[in-house]
Motif scaffolding. Structure first.
Motif, PDB file in Angstrom:
ATOM      1  N   ARG A  18      48.820  50.773  45.173  1.00 15.32           N
ATOM      2  CA  ARG A  18      49.618  49.448  45.034  1.00 15.32           C
ATOM      3  C   ARG A  18      49.208  48.822  43.199  1.00 15.32           C
ATOM      4  NH1 ARG A  18      54.501  48.476  49.112  1.00 15.32           N
ATOM      5  NH2 ARG A  18      55.319  49.562  47.300  1.00 15.32           N
ATOM      6  N   HIS A  19      49.872  48.621  42.421  1.00 11.85           N
ATOM      7  CA  HIS A  19      49.327  47.761  41.476  1.00 11.85           C
ATOM      8  C   HIS A  19      49.952  46.623  40.713  1.00 11.85           C
ATOM      9  CE1 HIS A  19      46.963  47.313  37.523  1.00 11.85           C
ATOM     10  NE2 HIS A  19      47.424  47.258  37.020  1.00 11.85           N
ATOM     11  N   LEU A  20      49.519  45.504  40.260  1.00 10.16           N
ATOM     12  CA  LEU A  20      50.919  44.237  39.890  1.00 10.16           C
ATOM     13  C   LEU A  20      51.041  44.660  38.454  1.00 10.16           C
ATOM     14  CD1 LEU A  20      51.703  41.704  40.720  1.00 10.16           C
ATOM     15  CD2 LEU A  20      50.440  41.253  40.265  1.00 10.16           C
ATOM     16  N   PRO A  21      52.032  44.354  37.437  1.00  7.34           N
ATOM     17  CA  PRO A  21      52.056  44.215  36.188  1.00  7.34           C
ATOM     18  C   PRO A  21      51.457  43.236  35.944  1.00  7.34           C
ATOM     19  CG  PRO A  21      54.139  43.612  37.171  1.00  7.34           C
ATOM     20  CD  PRO A  21      53.002  43.645  38.532  1.00  7.34           C
ATOM     21  N   ASP A  22      51.651  42.804  34.286  1.00  3.79           N
ATOM     22  CA  ASP A  22      50.502  41.835  33.836  1.00  3.79           C
ATOM     23  C   ASP A  22      51.073  40.261  34.477  1.00  3.79           C
ATOM     24  OD1 ASP A  22      49.756  39.715  32.535  1.00  3.79           O
ATOM     25  OD2 ASP A  22      50.871  40.366  30.730  1.00  3.79           O
ATOM     26  N   PRO A  23      50.656  39.489  35.515  1.00  4.41           N
ATOM     27  CA  PRO A  23      50.929  38.699  36.206  1.00  4.41           C
ATOM     28  C   PRO A  23      51.865  37.223  35.076  1.00  4.41           C
ATOM     29  CG  PRO A  23      48.892  38.815  36.777  1.00  4.41           C
ATOM     30  CD  PRO A  23      48.954  39.693  35.544  1.00  4.41           C
ATOM     31  N   CYS A  47      36.816  24.964  41.184  1.00  8.81           N
ATOM     32  CA  CYS A  47      36.353  26.258  41.469  1.00  8.81           C
ATOM     33  C   CYS A  47      37.176  27.459  40.933  1.00  8.81           C
ATOM     34  CB  CYS A  47      37.015  25.863  43.164  1.00  8.81           C
ATOM     35  SG  CYS A  47      39.079  25.814  43.048  1.00  8.81           S
ATOM     36  N   GLU A  48      38.724  27.556  40.112  1.00 12.07           N
ATOM     37  CA  GLU A  48      38.757  28.343  39.216  1.00 12.07           C
ATOM     38  C   GLU A  48      38.206  28.741  37.680  1.00 12.07           C
ATOM     39  OE1 GLU A  48      43.581  29.243  39.177  1.00 12.07           O
ATOM     40  OE2 GLU A  48      43.125  28.627  41.429  1.00 12.07           O
ATOM     41  N   ARG A  49      36.820  28.048  37.506  1.00 12.21           N
ATOM     42  CA  ARG A  49      36.461  27.386  36.430  1.00 12.21           C
ATOM     43  C   ARG A  49      35.790  29.412  35.737  1.00 12.21           C
ATOM     44  NH1 ARG A  49      36.883  24.604  31.482  1.00 12.21           N
ATOM     45  NH2 ARG A  49      34.754  24.911  30.349  1.00 12.21           N
ATOM     46  N   ASP A  50      36.689  29.430  34.693  1.00 10.28           N
ATOM     47  CA  ASP A  50      36.070  31.067  34.733  1.00 10.28           C
ATOM     48  C   ASP A  50      36.845  32.162  35.296  1.00 10.28           C
ATOM     49  OD1 ASP A  50      34.388  29.596  32.373  1.00 10.28           O
ATOM     50  OD2 ASP A  50      33.011  29.851  33.752  1.00 10.28           O
ATOM     51  N   TYR A  51      37.745  31.818  35.899  1.00 14.24           N
ATOM     52  CA  TYR A  51      38.360  33.211  36.613  1.00 14.24           C
ATOM     53  C   TYR A  51      39.715  33.153  35.390  1.00 14.24           C
ATOM     54  CZ  TYR A  51      35.423  33.235  40.360  1.00 14.24           C
ATOM     55  OH  TYR A  51      34.646  34.196  40.964  1.00 14.24           O
ATOM     56  N   ALA A  52      40.682  34.342  35.699  1.00 11.93           N
ATOM     57  CA  ALA A  52      42.211  34.663  35.264  1.00 11.93           C
ATOM     58  C   ALA A  52      42.986  34.212  36.557  1.00 11.93           C
ATOM     59  CB  ALA A  52      42.489  36.148  35.313  1.00 11.93           C
ATOM     60  N   GLY A  53      42.667  33.543  37.665  1.00  7.76           N
ATOM     61  CA  GLY A  53      43.762  33.304  38.500  1.00  7.76           C
ATOM     62  C   GLY A  53      43.223  33.450  40.223  1.00  7.76           C
ATOM     63  N   ILE A  84      40.460  35.625  41.006  1.00 10.65           N
ATOM     64  CA  ILE A  84      40.658  36.998  39.803  1.00 10.65           C
ATOM     65  C   ILE A  84      39.910  37.127  39.021  1.00 10.65           C
ATOM     66  CG2 ILE A  84      42.501  38.336  39.330  1.00 10.65           C
ATOM     67  CD1 ILE A  84      42.320  38.391  42.455  1.00 10.65           C
ATOM     68  N   THR A  85      39.494  37.704  38.285  1.00 13.65           N
ATOM     69  CA  THR A  85      38.316  37.363  36.668  1.00 13.65           C
ATOM     70  C   THR A  85      39.505  38.427  35.847  1.00 13.65           C
ATOM     71  OG1 THR A  85      37.582  40.302  37.423  1.00 13.65           O
ATOM     72  CG2 THR A  85      36.428  37.615  37.959  1.00 13.65           C
ATOM     73  N   ALA A  86      39.550  38.781  34.728  1.00 16.02           N
ATOM     74  CA  ALA A  86      40.171  39.147  33.910  1.00 16.02           C
ATOM     75  C   ALA A  86      40.117  40.618  34.376  1.00 16.02           C
ATOM     76  CB  ALA A  86      40.029  38.772  32.603  1.00 16.02           C
ATOM     77  N   ALA A  87      39.198  41.354  34.679  1.00 17.05           N
ATOM     78  CA  ALA A  87      39.707  42.928  35.027  1.00 17.05           C
ATOM     79  C   ALA A  87      39.608  42.990  36.273  1.00 17.05           C
ATOM     80  CB  ALA A  87      37.935  42.808  34.836  1.00 17.05           C
ATOM     81  N   ASP A  88      39.864  42.772  37.576  1.00 13.33           N
ATOM     82  CA  ASP A  88      40.018  42.392  38.746  1.00 13.33           C
ATOM     83  C   ASP A  88      42.118  43.144  38.340  1.00 13.33           C
ATOM     84  OD1 ASP A  88      37.756  41.787  39.785  1.00 13.33           O
ATOM     85  OD2 ASP A  88      38.959  39.370  40.612  1.00 13.33           O
ATOM     86  N   ASP A  89      42.050  43.569  39.949  1.00 10.92           N
ATOM     87  CA  ASP A  89      43.434  44.309  40.188  1.00 10.92           C
ATOM     88  C   ASP A  89      43.840  42.726  40.844  1.00 10.92           C
ATOM     89  OD1 ASP A  89      45.463  45.665  42.177  1.00 10.92           O
ATOM     90  OD2 ASP A  89      45.342  47.193  40.420  1.00 10.92           O
ATOM     91  N   TYR A  90      45.007  42.465  40.897  1.00 13.30           N
ATOM     92  CA  TYR A  90      45.009  42.003  42.257  1.00 13.30           C
ATOM     93  C   TYR A  90      45.692  41.839  43.554  1.00 13.30           C
ATOM     94  CZ  TYR A  90      46.186  37.509  38.654  1.00 13.30           C
ATOM     95  OH  TYR A  90      45.891  36.031  37.957  1.00 13.30           O
TER      96      TYR A  90
END
Length: 179
Positions: A18-23, A47-53, A84-90
């Motif tokens: 299962r893959h999440l669409p663009d948040p 704590c979320e500095r430099d993370y996508a979410g 989550i980083t920009a490259a990660d799958d949520y």
């Protein structure tokens, strides 16, 4: 758990099946709870500095109980979650994090909430960053018991929101699944 069903939004593309669409696209969905919250930090090193979410997972069992990570000192409970980083799958990261944090294998079922999290530094006039928090609902794939205590946090099935929970967005996420 909410009455939302968004399994059509999670497609078979990731290692979890299962893959999440663009948040960011979730903000426009009328059937997904979209909200915004500003988190104020003492400095720019948060704590979320430099993370996508953040992927946040509400796992409910057949008895209607919710899997929470209970902080032993305060008694407050939070849902399993992971940065989550920009490259990660949520979805893939959510499944992995629930297993690592609780010992429970899960299947993600739906998207419940999307939160734009703006990050400000106390005393500054502009936001320094924004991240996306996606709250997913999931169910356990077995009847295994959660882990025991690690670092002052236990994983437990609960049928009510802990009394120590307050009005933080993480507490609101818990309330999506139990009251």
């Amino acid at each position: 758990m909410s009455e939302h069903t968004h399994s059509d939004e999670i497609t078979a593309e990731s290692s979890t099946g299962r893959h999440l669409p663009d948040p960011a696209a979730l903000a426009d969905r009328e059937d997904i709870d979209y909200c915004e919250h500003t988190f104020v930090h003492e400095d720019a090193d948060f704590c979320e500095r430099d993370y996508a979410g953040r992927a946040i997972v509400g796992v409910t069992n057949d008895a209607g109980e919710l899997l929470l990570r209970i902080h032993q000192e305060s008694g407050a409970g939070v849902l399993p979650n992971v940065k989550i980083t920009a490259a990660d799958d949520y979805v893939a990261e959510a499944v992995r994090a629930v297993n690592e944090q609780t010992g429970i294998d899960v299947e993600v079922e739906s998207i419940e909430r999307c939160r734009l999290a703006e990050h400000d530094v106390e005393g500054e006039d502009t936001s320094i960053d924004a991240t996306t928090h996606v709250v997913l609902s999931a169910s356990p794939v077995s009847d295994d018991d959660p882990h025991s205590e690690t670092d002052g946090v236990t994983a437990e099935w609960r049928d009510a929101v802990p009394d120590a929970n307050g009005d933080h967005p993480a507490d609101d996420d818990v309330r999506l699944f139990i009251e």
